[in-house]
Design an enzyme around this catalytic site. Sequence first.
Site: not given
Length: 328
Positions: A29, A32, A89
Site C-alpha cells: 500500500s 498509494k 488505505s
Amino acid sequence: SARQAIIVDFRTGAVLYEKNADERMAPSSMSKIMTGYLVFKAIKDGRMSLTDTLPVSQRAWRMGGSKMFVALGSRVKVEDLLRSMIVQSGNDACIVLAEGLAGSEEAFAEQMNEEGKRLGLTNSNFRNASGWPDPEHYMSARDLATLARTLITDHPEFYKLYSELTFTYGTDAKGSPIQQGNRNPLLYKSIGADGIKTGHTETAGYGLTASATREGRRVIVVVNGMASARARAEESERLVDWAFREYGNFTIFKAGQSVEKAEVWMGDKPFISLVAAQDLTVTLPRRLRQQMKVTAVYDSPVPAPVAKGAPIGKVVIAAPGVEIVELQ
C-alpha cells in the site's frame, strides 16, 4: 531487522542510513503515495476538484483488502476517496480515483510509470493503483523516499491529510457509521510524525514510509519486510529517534553571505566577493561538527568581466569518516 530501509534528510537529501535501498521489493500500500501524488497534480492542474464525484464500478466494489466500502453504482466525492485512501488505505477508493482520472486502472498505472520516470524513480514499476500484489509491481526503498520528499515539496496543501487519525464513511449492517483509524503507528506517538503510508502483504511483510519533524527539521524513514506490525512500529520509532539524535543540519553560509574574496584578472577592481546564492546547509553526524573542514574551491584569478550572480565555484565540506559534500 527490516529487509530494506533508508533514512533521508528532507532538506538536504543526505542519506543517513541505508540497507538494500535499491533492491526491488513489493511496496504494497505504500504504492498509494504515487496514486495520491497524481490525484493532487490533477487537482492543481484543474482536471479534477475535491468536490467532484466519481462513479463506483463493479471492479472497485468487488476489490478486496482494505476498503472504504463504497456502494456499487454510487458516486463518491474525490475528497472522501482521498481521505479513505490515505487514512483507511482503501483499495476500492484507489480504483475509483484511477478510473475517474484515466478511464481504467491499467491506463492509470501507465500514468504512474510515466510520472515515476519523470521523478527519477529508477527501480519502480506500477501495475495498479493500490499496491495489490503483482510480480511486476515493485519499488525500492530509495524510490519511496524520493517520492515522499517530492510529495511533501510539491503538494504541501494536501499533505495535511496524511496526519488524520480517523475517517468515517458509510454505515454498517446495523446503520452505525463506519469509522476506521490511520494505520501509521507513529502518528500515535509524540515523536513529530505527520505521515505518510503503511503497507502490508504476506509476500512483502510490514512496511512504512514515514515522515517526522522536530525543531524545523524533517526526516524521511522507509522500512519494509518487517515480521509484524509491532516490529514495524518499534523499529521505525527507533530509527526516527536515531536520525534526530545523531545527525544535525548545519548552515555553513547564509544566502548573500560572503564566502571568500577572490583575486580578479584584468578587472577594474583587484578583488570581488564570492557570496552564497542560497543557504548552504549540510547534514552531518553531530559528533563531527567541530571536525568539519570547509573549503571554497574555484579557479583563481577570476577573469574579468564578472557578471553578478555568475557561478564561480563551490564549497567543499569534509569530515572524518563521511563522504565529501559539495555545495554550489
